[in-house]
Write a protein that holds these residues in place. Sequence first.
Motif, PDB file in Angstrom:
ATOM      1  N   VAL A 171       0.958   4.199  -2.925  1.00  0.00           N
ATOM      2  CA  VAL A 171       0.660   5.607  -2.646  1.00  0.00           C
ATOM      3  C   VAL A 171       1.822   6.495  -3.069  1.00  0.00           C
ATOM      4  CG1 VAL A 171       0.296   7.269  -0.775  1.00  0.00           C
ATOM      5  CG2 VAL A 171      -1.007   5.147  -0.822  1.00  0.00           C
ATOM      6  N   LEU A 226       1.850   9.334  -6.021  1.00  0.00           N
ATOM      7  CA  LEU A 226       2.276  10.722  -5.777  1.00  0.00           C
ATOM      8  C   LEU A 226       3.376  11.133  -6.759  1.00  0.00           C
ATOM      9  CD1 LEU A 226       2.306  10.862  -1.876  1.00  0.00           C
ATOM     10  CD2 LEU A 226       0.713  12.007  -3.427  1.00  0.00           C
ATOM     11  N   ALA A 258       0.831  -1.204   0.000  1.00  0.00           N
ATOM     12  CA  ALA A 258       0.000   0.000   0.000  1.00  0.00           C
ATOM     13  C   ALA A 258       0.868   1.259   0.000  1.00  0.00           C
ATOM     14  CB  ALA A 258      -0.918  -0.005   1.217  1.00  0.00           C
ATOM     15  N   LEU A 259       1.932   1.259   0.781  1.00  0.00           N
ATOM     16  CA  LEU A 259       2.824   2.424   0.832  1.00  0.00           C
ATOM     17  C   LEU A 259       3.513   2.644  -0.513  1.00  0.00           C
ATOM     18  CD1 LEU A 259       4.066   4.611   2.649  1.00  0.00           C
ATOM     19  CD2 LEU A 259       5.904   2.990   3.128  1.00  0.00           C
TER      20      LEU A 259
END
Length: 87
Positions: free
Chosen positions: A35, A39, A31-32
């Motif tokens: 994300v 970005l 998930a990190l």
Amino acid sequence: MDTSTPSPGRTPHRTAPEGSPLRRILTGTAALLAVVGLLCLGAVVLSGLRGESVWPGFAAGAIYLLPAAFVLMAGLIIDGIRRRRRG
């Protein structure tokens, strides 16, 4: 102990099965990565729309982090399917 079936419209209380700590860490990592990759992709798109040069770190982040997150998530999904079939 009450062994009767629940009334219609009412489901019995079920708790989620506990996953291994490694699986939770891998899920959080995927998930990190996703994300941060999104970005970076957003920064690349915004820089391109503004006509500025793109910092190579943002481009590398979008190129490498998103596929890594995808592969990690796909592996977690396949592992989840294998666990359900076994258990």
